[in-house]
Write an enzyme that holds these catalytic residues in place. Structure first.
Site, PDB file in Angstrom:
ATOM      1  CG  ASP A 193      -1.872   1.175   1.264  1.00 40.25           C
ATOM      2  OD1 ASP A 193      -1.706   2.102   0.438  1.00 40.25           O
ATOM      3  OD2 ASP A 193      -2.787   1.176   2.103  1.00 40.25           O
ATOM      4  CG  HIS A 194       1.016   4.170  -3.233  1.00 42.15           C
ATOM      5  ND1 HIS A 194      -0.044   3.560  -3.860  1.00 42.15           N
ATOM      6  CD2 HIS A 194       0.720   5.483  -3.210  1.00 42.15           C
ATOM      7  CE1 HIS A 194      -0.940   4.465  -4.212  1.00 42.15           C
ATOM      8  NE2 HIS A 194      -0.512   5.644  -3.826  1.00 42.15           N
ATOM      9  CG  HIS A 256      -4.843   4.015  -0.517  1.00 43.67           C
ATOM     10  ND1 HIS A 256      -3.768   3.152  -0.535  1.00 43.67           N
ATOM     11  CD2 HIS A 256      -5.046   4.377  -1.808  1.00 43.67           C
ATOM     12  CE1 HIS A 256      -3.356   3.003  -1.782  1.00 43.67           C
ATOM     13  NE2 HIS A 256      -4.118   3.737  -2.567  1.00 43.67           N
TER      14      HIS A 256
END
Length: 512
Positions: A193-194, A256
């Site tokens: 999950d950037h 996110h």
């Protein structure tokens, strides 16, 4: 952060390894992954001994690939390219053309890995990055397993980074996990999950647990509500085909936003590494009870943008975007109220919202504290002064704002709201980053805290799935229901106003 300062708490380079990128000709690779690996090399966090193998369907070879990625790095690097550093990087880059459905591709890959390891005197460590369509996740892992490329030994690890989305609903996520765990152990799987690579997101734990002034009041006695906003000015651009099958609930909330929420709400972990953090995060998600159908109708809002103005320019409605169904019922905006039903957060609403074509690009967390007893200053003063708020700005500017109250100079009691601002730029020169550096580095050293374990994926889908079911059964009848360039449908404002609150729109200048 100086140019040579590490991006994480680690002070050693990653383990020597071969990095295999599936989807090597795609946008993610050229815009994010290669620039991130180059940045790690400049920061001395990439091991001195490494190699990169790109795998894609496109016909190419080692030399053509090196020429192509040199053009890409000059276009997408986050700072100037140092020629000696890049020359050393590019001579370690290799390429394989092949179909992911063809077992022969993986036989060839196995031989290529062995040759590269011999050429560069590398150990058996291999990092596989799946920068491919989600439809290929299970297939690529299955082919890697059948080719014997996922087998670990005592002195050689094999790790696989899997991009989002991990499934499109609860059942497909469970099916995907069942497929990939036929070839991989959970400890080998790094679900990325950037957002968790962003400095402010990582700083949430330091801010909470490293400051005695905040941790004692981080609970229902002192906090009245929490807001999480992820807003974009952009529309779906050229992603209409994907987005129309996804929507913002799957694209942003399930991963996110719920990741950030769990960091905000979790109990103190025993350490800030590995499963200590992940154990506490999943407890938060498990404390969010899935909604009943009537609760979905009451506590969730969906929207879809119509035409409007962004920066003075006319922009089209979602239904007229390329590759979007002209009668689409896909949501481009979502707002909802969630409750974390545990001892710390009982009765504290968590308001979350995310959308495209909104009034500004911003990601922030707002902590609304309970109002202090200000009656000693008079009722007029009390009514004019809002409660204290803490704002964690995540993007585009990373920083922190704390609203406090102070008396204006003069003989009368006049109280003003004073924002105390901190910008991460105040640390000094920061190293330009893509947001993937920390995550790639952590995978190379085996640090899992910023990656999703499957139980957290399952828990997040259990929250989202009932909403998807109700929305599918009751298609929206009022789409499009907000103009581009606004903050979404009016129902979103009503959701928080009925509880006596309002959405907070902090100008970006507050952290400059």
């Amino acid at each position: 952060m100086s140019a040579n300062q590490p991006l994480t708490g680690h002070d050693r380079p990653g383990d020597p390894c071969t990095i295999v990128i599936f989807g090597a000709s795609g946008d993610l690779t050229k815009r994010k992954l290669l620039p991130a690996l180059y940045n790690l090399k400049v920061l001395k966090l990439l091991p001195e001994n490494f190699a990169v193998i790109g795998v894609a369907v496109s016909e190419s070879n080692d030399e053509l690939y090196r020429t192509k990625i040199t053009e890409d790095i000059n276009e997408f690097a986050t700072s100037g390219v140092d020629k000696p550093e890049w020359d050393d990087f590019v001579k370690r880059a290799y390429y394989i053309s092949g179909d992911f459905n063809d077992a022969g591709t993986f036989t060839t890959l196995g031989s290529k890995i062995a040759d590269v390891q011999k050429t560069h005197k590398l150990p058996g460590n291999v990092l596989f990055y799946l920068a491919v369509s989600p439809t290929f996740f299970a297939k690529v892992v299955d082919q890697l397993g059948k080719a014997g490329l996922t087998t670990e030994t005592e002195d050689a690890w094999r790790r696989v980074i899997i991009e989002k989305p991990f499934g499109r609903d609860l059942q497909s996520a469970r099916d995907l996990n069942a497929e990939i765990t036929k070839s991989l152990h959970e400890k080998q799987i790094y679900r990325i999950d950037h957002y968790l690579g962003k400095e402010t997101v990582q700083n949430i734990m330091v801010f909470r647990f490293g400051n005695s002034v905040f941790e004692p009041i981080w609970n229902r006695r002192y906090i009245e509500y929490v807001q999480i906003t992820v807003a974009e000015e952009l529309g779906v651009e050229l992603r209409g085909g994907y987005y129309d099958q996804s929507g913002v609930l799957r694209d942003m909330v399930q991963n996110h936003i719920l990741s950030v929420l769990s960091l905000i709400a979790m109990e103190p972990p025993t350490s800030i590494t590995g499963d200590s953090v992940r154990n506490e995060k999943v407890k938060v998600l498990e404390a969010i009870r899935p909604m009943e159908p009537e609760e979905v109708i009451e506590n969730t809002i969906r929207g879809q943008y119509g035409p409007g103005l962004i920066d003075g320019q006319n922009v089209p409605a979602y239904r007229t975007e390329p590759d979007v169904n002209p009668h689409s019922n896909t949501e481009t905006f979502v707002a909802m109220k969630l409750k974390v039903e545990n001892w710390r957060w009982a009765e504290v609403p968590f308001y979350i919202r995310s959308g495209k074509r909104l009034a500004a690009r911003t990601t922030e967390v707002v902590i609304g504290f309970r109002r202090a007893p200000l009656l000693l200053f008079g009722k007029e003063v009390e009514s004019e002064i809002p409660p204290n708020r803490l704002v964690l700005h995540i993007q585009p500017e990373e920083g922190i704002t704390l609203d406090i109250h102070a008396k204006r100079p003069g003989p009368k009691i006049q109280i003003s709201n004073i924002p105390l601002n901190f910008n991460y730029n105040e640390f000094g020169e920061s190293s330009a980053a893509t947001g993937y550096e920390t995550l790639l580095y952590d995978c190379m050293v085996g640090e899992t805290a910023l990656f999703h374990r499957y139980d957290s994926v399952d828990a997040s889908w259990r929250i989202v799935n009932p909403i998807l079911d109700v929305w599918q059964a009751l298609p929206a009848r009022d789409f499009p229901n907000y103009a581009s360039g606004t903050w979404g449908p009016k129902a979103s404002d009503d959701l928080v106003v009925r509880d006596g609150h309002r959405w907070h729109h902090y100008p970006l200048a507050t952290v400059k």
